[in-house]
Design an enzyme around this catalytic site. Structure first.
Site, PDB file in Angstrom:
ATOM      1  N   ARG A  34     141.424  40.678 -54.414  1.00  0.00           N
ATOM      2  CA  ARG A  34     141.851  40.446 -53.034  1.00  0.00           C
ATOM      3  C   ARG A  34     141.509  39.033 -52.572  1.00  0.00           C
ATOM      4  NH1 ARG A  34     141.711  46.251 -51.467  1.00  0.00           N
ATOM      5  NH2 ARG A  34     142.610  46.506 -49.409  1.00  0.00           N
ATOM      6  N   ARG A  64     142.992  58.461 -42.285  1.00  0.00           N
ATOM      7  CA  ARG A  64     141.836  57.649 -42.636  1.00  0.00           C
ATOM      8  C   ARG A  64     141.272  57.043 -41.355  1.00  0.00           C
ATOM      9  NH1 ARG A  64     143.324  53.809 -47.682  1.00  0.00           N
ATOM     10  NH2 ARG A  64     142.459  52.239 -46.312  1.00  0.00           N
ATOM     11  N   ARG A  92     150.525  57.479 -41.102  1.00  0.00           N
ATOM     12  CA  ARG A  92     150.000  57.801 -42.433  1.00  0.00           C
ATOM     13  C   ARG A  92     148.855  58.822 -42.395  1.00  0.00           C
ATOM     14  NH1 ARG A  92     147.674  53.567 -46.937  1.00  0.00           N
ATOM     15  NH2 ARG A  92     145.943  53.172 -45.538  1.00  0.00           N
TER      16      ARG A  92
HETATM   17  P1  AMP Z   1     142.211  50.053 -49.764  1.00  0.00           P
HETATM   18  O1  AMP Z   1     142.038  51.515 -50.010  1.00  0.00           O
HETATM   19  O2  AMP Z   1     142.649  49.290 -50.975  1.00  0.00           O
HETATM   20  O3  AMP Z   1     143.095  49.792 -48.571  1.00  0.00           O
HETATM   21  O4  AMP Z   1     140.762  49.469 -49.394  1.00  0.00           O
HETATM   22  C1  AMP Z   1     140.034  49.966 -48.289  1.00  0.00           C
HETATM   23  C2  AMP Z   1     138.958  48.963 -47.885  1.00  0.00           C
HETATM   24  O5  AMP Z   1     138.022  48.770 -48.962  1.00  0.00           O
HETATM   25  C3  AMP Z   1     139.453  47.564 -47.558  1.00  0.00           C
HETATM   26  O6  AMP Z   1     139.923  47.448 -46.232  1.00  0.00           O
HETATM   27  C4  AMP Z   1     138.179  46.745 -47.782  1.00  0.00           C
HETATM   28  O7  AMP Z   1     137.287  46.951 -46.700  1.00  0.00           O
HETATM   29  C5  AMP Z   1     137.568  47.412 -49.001  1.00  0.00           C
HETATM   30  N1  AMP Z   1     138.044  46.796 -50.277  1.00  0.00           N
HETATM   31  C6  AMP Z   1     138.834  47.379 -51.219  1.00  0.00           C
HETATM   32  N2  AMP Z   1     139.057  46.554 -52.251  1.00  0.00           N
HETATM   33  C7  AMP Z   1     138.418  45.399 -51.960  1.00  0.00           C
HETATM   34  C8  AMP Z   1     138.297  44.146 -52.625  1.00  0.00           C
HETATM   35  N3  AMP Z   1     138.907  43.899 -53.804  1.00  0.00           N
HETATM   36  N4  AMP Z   1     137.544  43.174 -52.027  1.00  0.00           N
HETATM   37  C9  AMP Z   1     136.932  43.399 -50.846  1.00  0.00           C
HETATM   38  N5  AMP Z   1     137.007  44.558 -50.156  1.00  0.00           N
HETATM   39  C10 AMP Z   1     137.743  45.564 -50.703  1.00  0.00           C
END
Ligand code: AMP
Length: 211
Positions: A94, A158, A128
């Protein structure tokens, strides 16, 4: 074949990852899921991670790189040296620092950018939901009950799925993650996918690239 899916929150990465995992027999690595699992442990670190996620902020590069490395070690230890397996990264890297760290660990074959506008994301977020037990995705506008049709679990949203948090996450995506596109745009595995089409049409575009 190692594949990275990049796109703003709610671009459909998770849905596409589940379909791709089946079709191409890939190991699906969702850092969001890994972090949500760690954040449920009740430790000080878990609570810090939970607070960052709930407020739509990234965890540090150092932490997430460590989490991913540990996961890759675990996967490696479950396969013998000669067995080939493909990885599908959903939500990682990310940041450019994370992208560089990943490149140092393995060969990246495809970088798929799923493009969706901020307006479309704000529209999607309030709709969602998913089953808290089996994870099946739902649209609130499409359901008449909060009981999952697959496993009978409860369908919930969520905690970070609000319009305000989604917009903050989109801005953070543009600021921190979008530079990855600049970084990878000359990579011969980089492709742009139109994420505003139906799930099937997005999947179709991706399959054409991966073939
Ligand atoms: P997601 O399910 O991919 O939308 O991730 C949910 C949350 O997890 C994000 O909003 C971030 O707070 C954290 N997160 C997930 N992947 C990363 C990453 N590669 N780097 C930093 N934070 C992450």
């Amino acid at each position: 074949m190692n594949v990275i899916l990049i796109g703003p929150p709610l671009c459909g990465k998770g849905t596409q990852a589940k379909l791709l995992k089946e079709k191409f027999n890939l190991i699906h690595l969702s850092t969001g899921e890994m972090l949500r699992e760690i954040s449920s442990h009740g430790t000080k670190l878990a609570n810090e991670i939970k607070s960052l996620i709930d407020n739509g902020h990234f965890v540090s590069d150092e932490l997430i790189i460590e989490v991913v490395k540990n996961k890759l070690d675990e996967i490696n230890s479950q396969h013998d040296n000669n067995s080939q397996y493909g990885l599908l990264f959903d939500g990682f890297p990310r940041t450019v620092a994370q992208a560089k760290a990943l490149e140092n660990i393995l060969k990246i074959d495809y970088i798929l950018e799923i493009v969706v506008s901020k307006e479309e994301i704000a529209r999607r977020v309030v709709d969602r939901a998913s089953c808290s037990k089996c994870g099946k995705a739902y649209l609130l506008s499409n359901i008449k009950t909060d009981i999952c049709e697959v496993c009978g679990g409860k369908i919930t949203q969520r905690k970070d799925d609000t319009k305000e948090i989604a917009e903050a996450r989109y801005d953070e995506y543009m600021f921190k993650t979008y530079p990855i596109i600049e970084y990878f745009k000359n990579h011969n595995g980089y492709h742009k996918i139109d994420g505003e089409k139906s799930t099937e049409m997005v999947f179709d575009q991706i399959c054409k690239v991966l073939k």
